[in-house]
Structure formats: C-alpha cells, structure tokens
Design an enzyme around this catalytic site. Structure first.
Site, PDB file in Angstrom:
ATOM      1  CG  LEU A   1      10.958   0.973   2.595  1.00  0.00           C
ATOM      2  CD1 LEU A   1      10.138   2.224   2.731  1.00  0.00           C
ATOM      3  CD2 LEU A   1      12.232   1.450   3.130  1.00  0.00           C
TER       4      LEU A   1
ATOM      5  N   GLY B   1       4.774  -2.772   8.051  1.00  0.00           N
ATOM      6  CA  GLY B   1       3.443  -2.450   7.381  1.00  0.00           C
ATOM      7  C   GLY B   1       2.374  -3.643   7.658  1.00  0.00           C
ATOM      8  CB  ALA B   2      -1.077  -3.478   8.545  1.00  0.00           C
TER       9      ALA B   2
ATOM     10  N   GLY C   1       1.054  -6.420   2.671  1.00  0.00           N
ATOM     11  CA  GLY C   1       1.928  -5.749   1.304  1.00  0.00           C
ATOM     12  C   GLY C   1       3.407  -5.765   1.306  1.00  0.00           C
TER      13      GLY C   1
ATOM     14  CE  LYS D   1       1.584  -0.660   2.631  1.00  0.00           C
ATOM     15  NZ  LYS D   1       0.768  -0.307   3.745  1.00  0.00           N
TER      16      LYS D   1
ATOM     17  CG  ASP E   1      -0.457  -1.655  14.306  1.00  0.00           C
ATOM     18  OD1 ASP E   1      -0.109  -1.846  15.473  1.00  0.00           O
ATOM     19  OD2 ASP E   1       0.186  -1.897  13.335  1.00  0.00           O
TER      20      ASP E   1
END
Length: 396
Positions: A165, A168-169, A171, A188, A283
C-alpha cells in the site's frame, strides 16, 4: 472523581468474580462488581474498575472476545455512572442532541444522525464526549474470538505479504495474510533503530490504543523484528475515501447525499471522540479515512496526532497544506477546530469531486484558503448540509 472501568457482558453460562479478578488483575484492575449472576441462557454482566484510562483501554484491547472456559465475553470501556450523571446535569441541549446514536452504514441516515453532524461541527464548539467507547463490531468479535489473545504475539513469519500500500505519515505499509487464521490485516513496518524513530513509532501505537472506537482503525498486534517495529491493524478492504470519492460522483444526487451524510456523521463521531481524549489528528484528508467492506468509514493514520496537555491549547502545524485552516498558515498552530475545518473540505470533495479552494497552482490555492475564497456547493445539496459545511470552512 471520574472512575473508568470495563463493562463485561456474556450471553450465557456462569462466570465468577474470582475468574474476572484473575483475568484483569494483571492489567491493573482494582475491583470487580458483579451486576448479576448468570446461568442457563441468561446474560451475565460485570463492571471492572481501573485506576487509569490507559489501563482500561489496554485491557479492553487484549480481552475483548476472549473465552473464559467456553463462554465468550464482550468488553466495552465505560466511565462509571457518577461521571455520567454529572455530565447529564452540565451538558447543554445541543450536546445532548449530538450524543444520539448513528444508524448503521447500510441504512439511510436518519434525522437524529444528521443533527449529530450539525450540532457537532461548529468550529468553536467543544463537541460531545461519547458515553461508551471501545465499541467492537460483530465481524471484529468473530475474528477476535477465533484467536486466543493470550497466546504469544505472532512473529513476522506468521504473515505473508499480499500487496503493498502507499501513503501514510510514516513507514512502509502492506496488506498481509495471517497464515494461522487466513485473515487479512494491514502491516506497517516502521524504522526502530534510533531514538527519534522509536519515539514516533511508540507514540503512534499509544495513540491507537487510546483512540480505539467504532469509528477508528483498530490496532491488533505489535512486534519487533529488527530493525523494524511491525504494527498490525485491521484491514479496510474498500481502500481510502479518495478512491470512494470517484464512485460517489457516479451516484444519483439523492443517493450521493445520503451516502455522504453517513460518512460525514461517522467521521464527526471519530473526531469528537478523539477530541474528548484531548487529541488533535492534524492530518484529516481523504487518504486517512478508510472504508470497510460494509461501507462504514474509519479514521486512521495517527502518526501525526498530538495530545494536548493541560497547559497547552494548540499543537505545532503538521499535515497536508491543502487541508490547513487559515490560522495554520498565519500562526503555524493547530487547534481542535483545525480538524473540523479539514473535514469540511473533505465532505465538500465527497459531494462535488473537487477541492473548494482549488486554483491554478499551490500558491493561489493557499491564498484562497487564507482569504476564505471557495467554490459554492450545487443547488441540489440540502440547505442544512450546505450551511454546516460552509460554517466549517469559513474564516473565523
């Protein structure tokens, strides 16, 4: 004094206070109150008190769906009755209205749920505090009860990667299959070598434990395989809201409105719950709202979330510029209201497929945000929805 505890419910059979004490003492339980004793097909009910919220949340995560003998227990975090009484005396009429339950995501959103949105999204309102938290869906209970949560934490070798995927902030993120059960999860992988990386990973895990609810993506397991921390969460099979937005634009207007009301109300409840725990998401955007198989929405990706302590009322700016409120550009500070502003932009996009402040380039778009220059919603959007969204994205 606020007393936090767990409501323990089971559908049949007999569970003793000794058994519950044995189960919950390691998590910090201080008392077990048996509401009634069960036998045959009668329901059983107990309340387990804890010293702190964190202990109760962790115990709920670890024991929900657990079997005691052959009896499965359902576990919910709940504040003790004394604080509920106090709230009922102090909440104003608007907050009481906003505390109404949502209908399920597959049914039409009723008038009460629409009122939840309207009364909970005033940018200067403190919102409401849900009485019950730690909700667990039927599908999640089925998954939990199929696994012994007191077995050893799974290892990396217990999973196979299905696909990667993006976003994401922090990882690298993958859809994985848990080999023993065959269930799909999200894994993650986060750098866990230097102190800065460890703090970021530990903070996000703590946030997920704190923010477990019906409307947030739930943490399942964590484990370390050097040099990474592996965070396993539930899998939202329909992807993020950005993907769903394209589908929404193909729906007839009436159907689109009802579907957006449902998403709107669910994310409002997620934010209200977060804010009641003194956490700012920082976010909010379509890529951080996820859609389950049944169509319900979950708020996720807490990597930038920030707890506001008693001495602060804001957090430093972080996140995605196109979803910043004007005050973020001016002051480089974020407030609870900043999350509400960003959600207003997201819901506008759900209805129209376009960003309300979008211009020819980034600089012009940011200037539109600062000056409150935005596109108008179409005439087919209901007045109550239109007014609510306009209040959320207006300059205050």
């Amino acid at each position: 004094m606020v007393q936090i505890g767990l409501n323990i419910i089971w559908a049949y059979g007999s569970i003793s206070s000794f058994q519950l004490n044995k189960l919950y003492k390691p998590f910090g339980a201080i008392d077990v109150n048996m509401k009634n004793s069960s036998s045959g097909i009668q329901k059983g009910h107990a309340f387990v008190k804890f010293k702190s919220q964190e202990e109760a949340y962790i115990a709920q995560q670890k024991t929900n769906g657990t079997n005691i003998g052959d009896i499965t227990i359902t576990v919910e975090v709940q504040e003790y009755q004394t604080i509920l009484v106090k709230r009922s005396l102090t909440n104003d009429k608007q907050n009481l209205t906003s505390n109404r339950k949502l209908s399920t995501a597959n049914s039409q959103l009723n008038t009460e749920s629409k009122q939840t949105v309207i009364s909970s999204t005033q940018r200067k309102s403190k919102g409401f505090i849900p009485k019950q938290i730690g909700y667990t869906s039927k599908s999640y209970l089925q998954q939990s009860s199929s696994m012994n949560l007191f077995d050893e934490t799974p290892q990396y070798e217990d999973f196979e990667i299905v696909k990667k995927l993006f976003g994401g902030a922090m990882g690298k993120t993958f859809v994985v299959r848990h080999k023993p059960s065959g269930l799909l999860y999200v894994m993650k992988r986060v750098d866990y070598l230097d102190e800065k990386d460890k703090k970021m990973a530990d903070d996000e895990i703590a946030q997920m434990k704190l923010l477990s609810s019906k409307y947030t993506v739930r943490l399942i397991w964590t484990f370390i395989k050097k040099p990474d921390m592996h965070v396993i969460t539930e899998y939202c099979s329909r992807g993020d809201l950005r993907k769903l937005m394209k589908e929404l634009q193909t729906l007839p207007e009436a159907e689109r409105i009802e579907r957006v009301w449902e998403i709107f109300a669910q994310i409002v409840l997620a934010l209200s719950f977060m804010h009641s725990r003194k956490v700012i998401h920082r976010d909010i955007k379509p890529e951080n709202i996820f859609i389950m198989k049944d169509g319900s929405a979950r708020l996720g990706d807490f990597g930038l979330s920030k707890i506001i302590n008693e001495n602060d009322y804001y957090a430093k700016a972080a996140g995605t510029k196109f979803y910043f409120a004007p005050e973020v550009f001016m002051q480089q500070k974020m407030y609870y209201e900043t999350d509400i502003y960003a959600l207003g932009i997201v819901i506008f996009e759900c209805l129209t497929g376009i960003h309300p402040f979008l211009a020819q380039n980034e600089e012009e778009t940011i200037n539109n945000i600062k000056n409150g220059i935005f596109a108008q919603l179409p005439n087919w959007v209901p007045t109550e929805m239109k007014k609510t969204i306009m209040k959320m994205i207006s300059v205050v």
